[in-house]
Each structure stands twice: as structure tokens, then as C-alpha cells.
Design a protein around this motif. Structure first.
Motif, PDB file in Angstrom:
ATOM      1  N   ALA A 105      29.803  52.968  96.864  1.00 32.72           N
ATOM      2  CA  ALA A 105      28.374  52.751  96.664  1.00 32.72           C
ATOM      3  C   ALA A 105      27.659  52.502  97.982  1.00 32.72           C
ATOM      4  N   ALA A 106      28.382  51.902  98.956  1.00 31.94           N
ATOM      5  CA  ALA A 106      27.743  51.556 100.224  1.00 31.94           C
ATOM      6  C   ALA A 106      28.806  51.209 101.251  1.00 31.94           C
ATOM      7  N   LEU A 107      28.412  51.247 102.515  1.00 36.89           N
ATOM      8  CA  LEU A 107      29.234  50.686 103.581  1.00 36.89           C
ATOM      9  C   LEU A 107      29.099  49.169 103.517  1.00 36.89           C
ATOM     10  N   TRP A 108      30.111  48.465 104.023  1.00 32.29           N
ATOM     11  CA  TRP A 108      30.052  47.011 103.933  1.00 32.29           C
ATOM     12  C   TRP A 108      30.492  46.365 105.247  1.00 32.29           C
ATOM     13  N   GLY A 109      29.782  45.323 105.639  1.00 34.35           N
ATOM     14  CA  GLY A 109      30.197  44.496 106.764  1.00 34.35           C
ATOM     15  C   GLY A 109      29.839  45.062 108.119  1.00 34.35           C
ATOM     16  N   GLU A 110      30.627  44.652 109.120  1.00 36.08           N
ATOM     17  CA  GLU A 110      30.373  45.078 110.497  1.00 36.08           C
ATOM     18  C   GLU A 110      30.491  46.595 110.616  1.00 36.08           C
ATOM     19  N   PRO A 111      29.648  47.213 111.452  1.00 34.75           N
ATOM     20  CA  PRO A 111      29.652  48.679 111.566  1.00 34.75           C
ATOM     21  C   PRO A 111      30.988  49.262 112.012  1.00 34.75           C
ATOM     22  N   ASP A 112      31.789  48.489 112.766  1.00 35.24           N
ATOM     23  CA  ASP A 112      33.036  49.035 113.288  1.00 35.24           C
ATOM     24  C   ASP A 112      34.218  48.816 112.342  1.00 35.24           C
ATOM     25  N   LYS A 113      33.967  48.266 111.160  1.00 34.56           N
ATOM     26  CA  LYS A 113      35.038  48.030 110.202  1.00 34.56           C
ATOM     27  C   LYS A 113      35.066  49.142 109.142  1.00 34.56           C
ATOM     28  N   SER A 114      36.290  49.488 108.716  1.00 34.67           N
ATOM     29  CA  SER A 114      36.444  50.554 107.715  1.00 34.67           C
ATOM     30  C   SER A 114      36.402  49.954 106.316  1.00 34.67           C
ATOM     31  N   THR A 115      35.306  49.287 106.000  1.00 32.23           N
ATOM     32  CA  THR A 115      35.177  48.662 104.689  1.00 32.23           C
ATOM     33  C   THR A 115      33.970  49.232 103.949  1.00 32.23           C
TER      34      THR A 115
ATOM     35  N   VAL B  84      24.890  41.438  96.717  1.00 35.66           N
ATOM     36  CA  VAL B  84      24.118  42.256  97.651  1.00 35.66           C
ATOM     37  C   VAL B  84      23.915  43.659  97.079  1.00 35.66           C
ATOM     38  N   LEU B  85      24.946  44.214  96.466  1.00 37.95           N
ATOM     39  CA  LEU B  85      24.805  45.535  95.842  1.00 37.95           C
ATOM     40  C   LEU B  85      23.772  45.480  94.721  1.00 37.95           C
ATOM     41  N   ARG B  86      23.824  44.431  93.906  1.00 38.12           N
ATOM     42  CA  ARG B  86      22.856  44.302  92.814  1.00 38.12           C
ATOM     43  C   ARG B  86      21.429  44.213  93.352  1.00 38.12           C
ATOM     44  N   MET B  87      21.247  43.402  94.403  1.00 35.30           N
ATOM     45  CA  MET B  87      19.901  43.256  94.953  1.00 35.30           C
ATOM     46  C   MET B  87      19.410  44.549  95.586  1.00 35.30           C
ATOM     47  N   SER B  88      20.305  45.319  96.167  1.00 39.87           N
ATOM     48  CA  SER B  88      19.890  46.608  96.748  1.00 39.87           C
ATOM     49  C   SER B  88      19.320  47.516  95.668  1.00 39.87           C
ATOM     50  N   ARG B  89      19.879  47.428  94.474  1.00 42.09           N
ATOM     51  CA  ARG B  89      19.379  48.252  93.368  1.00 42.09           C
ATOM     52  C   ARG B  89      18.028  47.769  92.876  1.00 42.09           C
ATOM     53  N   VAL B  90      17.736  46.493  93.095  1.00 41.88           N
ATOM     54  CA  VAL B  90      16.432  45.939  92.717  1.00 41.88           C
ATOM     55  C   VAL B  90      15.364  46.312  93.744  1.00 41.88           C
ATOM     56  N   LEU B  91      15.683  46.145  95.045  1.00 39.09           N
ATOM     57  CA  LEU B  91      14.669  46.315  96.092  1.00 39.09           C
ATOM     58  C   LEU B  91      14.524  47.752  96.593  1.00 39.09           C
TER      59      LEU B  91
END
Length: 267
Positions: free
Chosen positions: A118-128, A162-169
Motif C-alpha cells: 500500500a505504501a513505502l514505510w519508514g526511513e527512505p533507505d530502508k527496504s520496508t 498512519v495508513l488509515r489516516m492517509s486514506r482520510v486525508l
């Protein structure tokens, strides 16, 4: 007339000997059966060779999976530990759930459920990444290159919120500013911060869903009016916006300074 006498019970020592003989015979028979069974299950005929994948296999293929798990599965068709086998499959990239069954005589059927990013997560250099259930998982970012995923961030354990709020905003921000939402982050203090595709940072602050939506809606409805006197009515002229004021918001526009040299705007 003859008289019949009841049979005399065997002496105790004879009965004990007979009982022991019976037990020894049964034990010997069980040992033979056990040895035979052990010999059968160790035969090459029942060694695990075939792995059949079912379910969601968009990011998996049988050859790659077989190569990754063949040396990690212990036992034969009869002796393999299905719980351990499930854990092996669920440790593979992109696998969220695995249901493992034996397939006679030398195979295994595996029903896979893959993570849906659904989205990238965390620090930009992490594969999460975070999946559609709000669960964080690791995978190669090269697998999602070109998918233009939203970037989310927040304290440990906050991915689902955070994912839920992204869907709201997201629909309010994108609908009002006519540009994509690039990232949304939750601070350790509970404040929300968004960054748009143009690079504009929007500090939304804390509050309930209704308060945050109202705050953002007020901003997207009036920012053009606030920037009109500077000839900056498009959203791509927004540098920063601070919505954490009870009576309005602070706005910085690209290339605009006031007479005292400060970039400012207040609605």
C-alpha cells in the motif's frame, strides 16, 4: 455317576511367566512394525521433491521458491514438520500467509497469500513497506519501482493508523491542491505532516479525524485567495503551510517576501 471337578488355577509363577512371554511377544512385534515403518518412511520414494504453489503467486514462481526452501525443509513426506515448513514459506519475501499440506507421495501443496503493498514505510533507505492491512514487511524496493507508492512514516506500531489516516486525508489534499500526496508522517507527539508532489510541506497538527479534515479543507478552499495578491494562486507555489492555528494558517509562497524580508502569509 462320575463327578467333574473344576480346573485348578495355574500356580502364580506359571501365570507370571505366561504374562511376561505375552508382553515380550507384543513388544517384539511392535518393534518389528516400528522398524519396518521407519525403513519405509526413509525410502527415497517419499523424499520431498515437488512443491506446488497455489493462491496469490504474482510475485513468486515455483522454481525460485523451490530453490529457496529445498534445503530448509527437513524430513520426508511422512516426517516433515508442517509448522516448520509453514514458517519457512512465510519467511520468503512478499509472503504474508502460507498454508502447507502434504501431497502424496513426495510433494507439498502450498497456498500462498502475498502482501499487497500500500505504501513505502519508514526511513527512505530502508527496504520496508506497509501492506493493505497496515502491516510492515520487508521486500526489495526494486519490486515496486515505478508503482508511485505513497511514503508513510511514524513511531513503531503506528503503521495501521498512519495508513488509515492517509486514506482520510489523501482525497481532501489531492482534490483541493490538484497534485499528488507524496508522503504523510505521524510525529512522536501525535502531529501530522504531509508533503505534496511539488515538495510543499503541510503541517496539519493534532486532532480527531473531523478536526483534521476540517482544517485541511479550510486551507485548500482558501489558499488561492491568500496567494492572489502575490500572483501565486496555484498550489505548486506553496513552500510550506502551517495549519496549526485556531484562527487560520501560516503560508510561505515560493519567491514571495514581505517588506521586512520575511516570507510570510497569514489567513
Amino acid at each position: 455317576m462320575s463327578r467333574t471337578w473344576p480346573p485348578q488355577p495355574q500356580p502364580l509363577d506359571v501365570r507370571v511367566m505366561n504374562g511376561l512371554a505375552t508382553l515380550l511377544f507384543v513388544a517384539a512385534a511392535l518393534a518389528v512394525v516400528g522398524a519396518a515403518a521407519s525403513w519405509v518412511v526413509r525410502q527415497p520414494l517419499f523424499a520431498l521433491r515437488d512443491v506446488v504453489l497455489r493462491g496469490e503467486v504474482e510475485r513468486q514462481n515455483a522454481a525460485a521458491v523451490h530453490a529457496q526452501v529445498v534445503n530448509r525443509l527437513v524430513g520426508s513426506f511422512f516426517t516433515v514438520d508442517l509448522v516448520q515448513a509453514r514458517d519457512v514459506f512465510e519467511s520468503l519475501p512478499w509472503v504474508r500467509r502460507a498454508v502447507v499440506r502434504r501431497a502424496f507421495p513426495d510433494g507439498m501443496e502450498v497456498e500462498l497469500q502475498e502482501h499487497q503493498a500500500a505504501a513505502l514505510w519508514g526511513e527512505p533507505d530502508k527496504s520496508t513497506l506497509v501492506n493493505t492491512h497496515g502491516e510492515v514487511f520487508e521486500a526489495s524496493l526494486g519490486d515496486v519501482e515505478g508503482e508511485n507508492l505513497l511514503h508513510l512514516d511514524g513511531p513503531n506500531g503506528s503503521a495501521a493508523e498512519v495508513l488509515r489516516m492517509s486514506r482520510v486525508l489523501k482525497p481532501v489534499l489531492e482534490g483541493g491542491l490538484k497534485q499528488p500526496l507524496q508522503s504523510l508522517a505521524l510525529s512522536v507527539h501525535g502531529g501530522w505532516h504531509a508533503r505534496m508532489g511539488s515538495g510543499a510541506r503541510i503541517d496539519i497538527g493534532r486532532g480527531t479525524d473531523e478536526q483534521l479534515v476540517a482544517r485541511v479543507q479550510r486551507f485548500v478552499d482558501t489558499f488561492a485567495q491568500a496567494g492572489a495578491k502575490y500572483g501565486r494562486t496555484r498550489s505548486d507555489f506553496i513552500e510550506t503551510a502551517d495549519l496549526r492555528y485556531a484562527d487560520g494558517y501560516a503560508l510561505k509562497l515560493v519567491g514571495v517576501t514581505t517588506g521586512d524580508g520575511k516570507k510570510t502569509g497569514r489567513k
